[in-house]
Design a protein around this motif. Structure first.
Motif, short mmCIF file in Angstrom:
data_model
loop_
_atom_site.label_atom_id
_atom_site.label_comp_id
_atom_site.label_asym_id
_atom_site.label_seq_id
_atom_site.Cartn_x
_atom_site.Cartn_y
_atom_site.Cartn_z
N GLN A 56 0.84 -1.19 0.00
CA GLN A 56 0.00 0.00 0.00
C GLN A 56 0.88 1.24 0.00
OE1 GLN A 56 -2.47 -0.68 3.52
NE2 GLN A 56 -4.18 -1.17 2.18
N GLY A 84 -5.48 3.63 -5.08
CA GLY A 84 -4.58 2.85 -4.24
C GLY A 84 -3.67 3.63 -3.32
N TRP A 85 -4.17 4.64 -2.63
CA TRP A 85 -3.34 5.37 -1.69
C TRP A 85 -4.19 5.75 -0.48
CZ3 TRP A 85 -4.00 10.51 0.00
CH2 TRP A 85 -5.03 11.22 -0.64
#
Length: 258
Positions: A56, A84-85
């Motif tokens: 991640q 995706g953060w």
């Protein structure tokens, strides 16, 4: 080399969430090289598995505001992003009451009051950098927290990290804004920041609004639209220039540094 972003006040935190979302989307192309994402994001590993697919990305950021609801909203935006953060768990400092658009109150009271906790959070972010480059400060010029406390914290960070670069991205208020003291807040902020900043990037609300209406065809743009345009402009200025392939790969939903 890694850069730590400090999001200051309501404007800075809303812009910061759009900024990192834009970065994550753009960097997902993989066209900026294998280490471009590490400038603005820290890679976190899932301790339950060694699989690379479970990595991640956390923004190298500290969120600061006198009211926690704005920080909560920014973190929620990150948590629901398709790119995706997220923000790190311990990356925010907040109070319980705003600065009331009072520059002096933000600079002389709330800035010093929040200073120790903010400096501690910034120190942790700096320690996580292999070779620390500097700071990106996101703030408004018109309010009390972003302008007043933000200016104080910029001065404090310059004193603490004298060799680090600092770029202040400041949102210039509408000329017909509702805050009657915004000309004074803007003048005081510019006068102080010019003494400590390596560079000041000014983004005018009128120009952002006009871009939305004329170029994007948005009849009644809101702050979300203005922040998206500002974030895109900031990314075009700060991301590295690199050749892009003629045929781009299919877009991904998460940052792919390779």
């Amino acid at each position: 080399m890694p850069i730590v972003t400090v999001q200051l006040g309501q404007c800075g935190n809303q812009l910061g969430a759009s900024w990192f979302d834009t970065l994550a989307e753009e960097l997902s192309s993989g066209g900026y090289g294998p280490h471009a994402a590490e400038v603005y994001f820290q890679q976190l590993h899932d301790s339950s598995t060694a699989a690379s697919s479970n990595k991640q990305w956390a923004a190298r950021a500290v969120l600061v505001d006198m009211e926690p609801k704005v920080i909560y909203s920014a973190k929620q935006q990150a948590a629901t992003s398709p790119h995706g953060w997220k923000y790190a768990a311990n990356s925010a400092a907040s109070g319980q009451s705003g600065s009331g658009n009072n520059w002096a109150l933000g600079h002389n009271k709330y800035g010093p009051m929040m200073g120790p906790s903010v400096m501690e959070l910034v120190g942790k972010q700096v320690e996580a950098c292999d070779v620390f480059e500097g700071f990106l400060m996101l703030q408004s010029m018109a309010g009390g927290t972003g302008a007043g406390a933000g200016t104080y914290l910029s001065e404090a960070l310059t004193d603490e990290y004298g060799s680090a670069h600092m770029v202040n991205c400041c949102i210039w208020p509408y000329s017909s804004g509702e805050v009657t003291v915004q000309p004074y807040n803007t003048l005081l902020s510019l006068a102080s920041l010019s003494e400590v900043s390596s560079g000041i990037l000014l983004m005018q609300n009128e120009v952002l609004h006009e871009t939305c209406t004329r170029s994007l065809g948005i009849k009644n743009p809101g702050f979300k639209d203005l922040n998206a345009v500002a974030a895109r402009g900031l990314a075009s200025a700060l991301l590295p220039c690199s050749p892009r392939p003629v045929a781009l790969p299919a877009p991904t939903t998460a940052i792919n540094p390779s």
